[in-house]
Design an enzyme around this catalytic site. Structure first.
Site, short mmCIF file in Angstrom:
data_model
loop_
_atom_site.label_atom_id
_atom_site.label_comp_id
_atom_site.label_asym_id
_atom_site.label_seq_id
_atom_site.Cartn_x
_atom_site.Cartn_y
_atom_site.Cartn_z
N HIS A 46 0.81 -1.21 0.00
CA HIS A 46 0.00 0.00 0.00
C HIS A 46 0.84 1.26 0.00
O HIS A 46 0.40 2.31 0.48
CB HIS A 46 -0.94 0.01 1.22
CG HIS A 46 -1.94 -1.09 1.18
ND1 HIS A 46 -1.94 -2.11 2.09
CD2 HIS A 46 -2.95 -1.35 0.31
CE1 HIS A 46 -2.92 -2.96 1.80
NE2 HIS A 46 -3.54 -2.51 0.73
N SER A 79 26.50 -0.80 -34.71
CA SER A 79 27.91 -0.58 -35.02
C SER A 79 28.64 -1.88 -35.33
O SER A 79 29.47 -1.93 -36.25
CB SER A 79 28.60 0.12 -33.84
OG SER A 79 28.02 1.39 -33.60
#
Length: 570
Positions: A220, A435
Site C-alpha cells: 500500500h 555498429s
C-alpha cells in the site's frame, strides 16, 4: 507525478469499465465496483463462489483473476482502501448459489472487518460463507505474531488453489480448507526501490535517496521494516528468499512453487534477473522448484521493486495449481524444467587462414592497437555525443570493440586480408546494436578485396569496397547524417590521393581531412535513417556520433602510417 487519469475520484470505476470492455468474460455490477464472471451458471448449479478483493492499485489483482477455475468475482475499493461491506455483500449475492461463497482476504484490518461483516450478513440471509485470511508477509516475523502479518502477493496462489477446488465441485468446507492450507504453506517478502503515488494524494508516500531501498514493505505504498543501501539483484534475492525459507522451515527435498512479482514499476528484464538467482538459490539448498512464474501479479501502483513468494507443494496442491483456469491475468501453469537447458552453438565451417606471420604483421598489429587506444580514449565523448540523438551506447560499443581487438591472437596479424577478417569477426562478436554489423561487414568485404601483399591502390580499393558494404547494409547515403557522411568522402579522398601518386602518409592526411569535413557537416543535417531520425530537427546542432567515430580511428591510423614513413632519429 503525471498519471493517465481523469478524475481521481473515478479512477476505480473507469478502470473496471475498461477492464470489462477488454475482456467479454467479465461483467460489472451496476452501482458497485464489483466484477463477476459473465458466464456464471444459474444459481442452483453454481459451485462455491470464490471471491476476493481489496483496495485498488494492485492491478492486475483482483479483477484480473476473475474467470473459470479462479475467482467468481472481485470487489474493488478505492486505491489502497478496503471495499465497503455493502459492495462485498453485493458480490456474494451476485456470484453465490446454494453452495455458498469463500472470501479470500489479505490480512489487513479494513479488509478483515468489511469482508468479515459481509460474510456474517450473507449467512443471515441463508448464504453459506467462509473467510480465509492470507498473512504471507514474512518480513514481519520479528514484529508481530504470525496471525497478524500482512497478506501480499502470495495471495494470488491461494486464489488459484481455492478456485480449482471450487471448480472441482468440492463443498465449501473443503474449498476453505484447501485455501487455508495453502495460506499456511506460503511465505512472501518484498523490496522497493522507490515509492508510489496515490492519484488522490498526488505525491509519493515516502522518499528514498539514490542509493536507498525499503526492505520488507507491504503493498500500500507504506515503508518497509528496514531502510538500507541499494544492493545487487542477487544479494536482494538471497535476502528475501533466505528469510522466507527460514520462516517457513523449508529445507532440502521440499517441493515448492516460486512467484516473482513486480510491484508495478519493475521491467521484465529485472524480474528475470531476480528469478534467475531465486532459482539457483532454491536448487543450491536442495529444494525442488516444480512451478514458477514471474511478472506483475499484485502491484502497488507504479512502485519499483519486487516480492518473492514460495509455496510448499504436495501432490494435491500441485494438482490444484495445474488445474485448468482462464482469467485475464493468470499466466498458465508455470511448469519448469529441472535445470536450465544450454544448447551448444554449431561450429562454423572449417577454414584455413594463414598462420605464418608475414612482413606486414607488426605494422598491422600496431595500427590495430593504435585504433583501439583511440577508441578507448574517446569513449566518454562518443557516449555523450550519441546520447544527444541516439541511445548513448556508441562509446561503450567502441570500447568493447577495442577490447576485442586487443585480445586477438598473434596469428590474426599474419597478412592484411587475415587481419581485416579477424578484426571483423571480433567486432561482430563484441559489439551489439548497429555498429558491430556495420564494421564487421565493412572489414570482411575489404578483406576479400585485398591481396596478401597489397599496393596503396589495393588499400584504397578495399576501403571503398568496405564503405560500399556499409551503404548496402544500412540503406543510407551521404546526406542522411550517418557514418557514411565521413566514410564516403574519406574513401573518395584516399582514392584520389593515391591516384595522384601521393605517399601513404600524405594520402591519409587528405583522407582524415575529408572525413573531418564530412562529420562536421552532419551538424546541420536532419537525420533520415536510424534512431536519430525519430528526433527530426531536434537532432540538428550536434555532429553524428557514428561519423565522429570514423574520424577518431582514421586519425589514429594516419598517425601510425606517418610514423612508419618518418625515419628513426640517428
Amino acid at each position: 507525478m503525471k498519471k493517465l487519469v481523469n478524475d481521481p475520484r473515478r479512477v476505480v470505476r473507469e478502470m473496471l469499465e475498461g477492464l470489462c470492455d477488454l475482456h467479454p468474460g467479465l461483467a460489472l455490477l451496476e452501482g458497485e465496483d464489483v466484477v463477476i464472471r459473465a458466464d456464471l451458471p444459474a444459481p442452483a448449479a453454481r459451485p462455491v463462489a470464490v471471491l476476493s478483493g481489496g483496495g485498488s492499485g494492485h492491478e492486475p489483482a483482483h479483477a484480473g483473476y476473475v474467470g473459470p477455475g479462479l475467482l467468481a468475482g472481485a470487489i474493488a475499493g478505492d486505491v489502497f482502501t478496503s471495499p465497503s461491506v455493502d459492495a462485498v455483500l453485493a458480490a456474494i449475492r451476485a456470484a453465490a448459489g446454494p453452495a455458498g461463497a469463500l472470501l479470500i482476504v489479505k490480512n489487513y484490518t479494513g479488509d478483515r472487518l468489511n469482508f468479515g461483516l459481509a460474510a456474517e450478513l450473507a449467512r443471515a440471509e441463508g448464504i453459506p460463507a467462509e473467510l480465509v485470511l492470507v498473512a504471507d508477509d514474512v518480513a514481519l516475523r520479528e514484529t508481530v505474531s504470525p496471525d497478524r502479518r500482512r497478506g501480499i502477493a502470495g495471495t494470488v496462489l491461494v486464489h488459484k488453489v481455492a478456485g480449482a477446488a471450487a471448480a472441482a465441485g468440492r463443498p465449501l468446507g473443503q474449498v476453505a480448507q484447501a485455501a487455508r492450507d495453502a495460506a499456511a504453506a506460503l511465505g512472501s517478502m518484498g523490496v522497493a526501490l522507490g515509492a508510489c503515488t496515490v492519484p488522490a494524494a498526488g505525491r509519493p508516500g515516502f522518499t528514498l535517496g539514490e542509493d536507498e531501498i525499503e526492505i520488507g514493505l507491504g503493498i500500500h505504498g507504506e515503508q518497509g521494516v528496514q531502510r538500507g543501501a541499494l544492493q545487487p539483484a542477487d544479494a536482494l534475492a538471497e535476502r528475501l528468499l533466505g528469510t522466507i525459507l527460514a520462516d517457513r522451515g523449508l529445507a532440502a527435498g521440499d517441493r515448492v512453487a516460486l512467484l516473482v512479482n513486480g510491484l508495478g514499476g519493475t521491467p521484465p528484464m529485472e524480474l528475470a534477473i531476480v528469478a534467475r538467482r531465486a532459482f539457483a538459490l532454491l536448487r543450491e539448498r536442495g529444494l525442488k522448484v516444480e512451478r514458477a512464474w514471474a511478472g506483475e501479479f499484485l502491484t502497488a501502483l507504479e512502485m519499483p521493486g519486487c516480492s518473492l513468494s514460495v509455496l510448499k507443494l504436495n501432490d494435491e496442491r500441485l494438482a490444484l495449481l495445474d488445474a485448468p483456469a482462464s482469467a485475464p491475468a493468470w499466466p498458465g501453469n508455470g511448469a519448469v524444467g529441472p535445470a536450465r537447458v544450454l544448447v551448444p552453438v554449431p561450429a562454423a565451417a572449417a577454414s584455413s587462414p594463414s598462420t605464418a606471420a608475414g612482413p606486414l604483421a607488426p605494422a598491422l598489429k600496431g595500427a590495430a592497437l593504435a585504433i583501439a587506444a583511440a577508441m578507448e580514449a574517446e569513449e566518454v565523448s562518443l557516449t555523450e555525443l550519441d546520447a544527444r540523438a541516439g541511445d548513448g551506447d556508441l562509446g561503450i560499443s567502441m570500447a568493447r570493440g577495442a577490447a576485442a581487438i586487443r585480445i586477438l591472437p598473434e596469428t590474426a596479424w599474419a597478412d592484411p586480408p587475415t587481419a581485416l577478417a579477424e578484426m571483423g569477426g571480433a567486432l561482430r562478436r563484441a559489439i551489439a546494436g548497429s555498429s558491430g554489423p556495420f564494421y564487421a561487414t565493412a572489414l570482411l568485404r575489404a578483406a576479400r578485396a585485398l591481396p596478401a601483399t597489397p599496393s596503396p591502390a589495393d588499400w584504397a580499393a578495399a576501403f571503398r569496397a568496405g564503405v560500399e558494404a556499409v551503404a548496402e547494409l544500412g540503406g543510407a547515403k551521404p546526406g542522411d547524417r550517418t557514418m557514411l557522411d565521413a566514410l564516403v568522402p574519406a574513401a573518395e579522398a584516399l582514392a584520389a590521393a593515391i591516384g595522384r601518386g601521393e605517399a601513404p602518409a600524405a594520402a591519409m592526411a587528405s583522407t582524415v581531412a575529408a572525413a573531418e569535413a564530412g562529420a562536421a557537416a552532419t551538424t546541420a543535417m536532419r537525420p533520415r535513417v536510424g534512431r536519430a531520425s525519430y528526433l527530426g530537427d531536434r537532432a540538428i546542432g550536434n555532429a553524428d556520433a557514428g561519423a565522429m567515430a570514423v574520424v577518431v580511428w582514421l586519425r589514429a591510423l594516419a598517425g601510425v602510417i606517418s610514423s612508419l614513413e618518418t625515419p628513426a632519429p640517428g
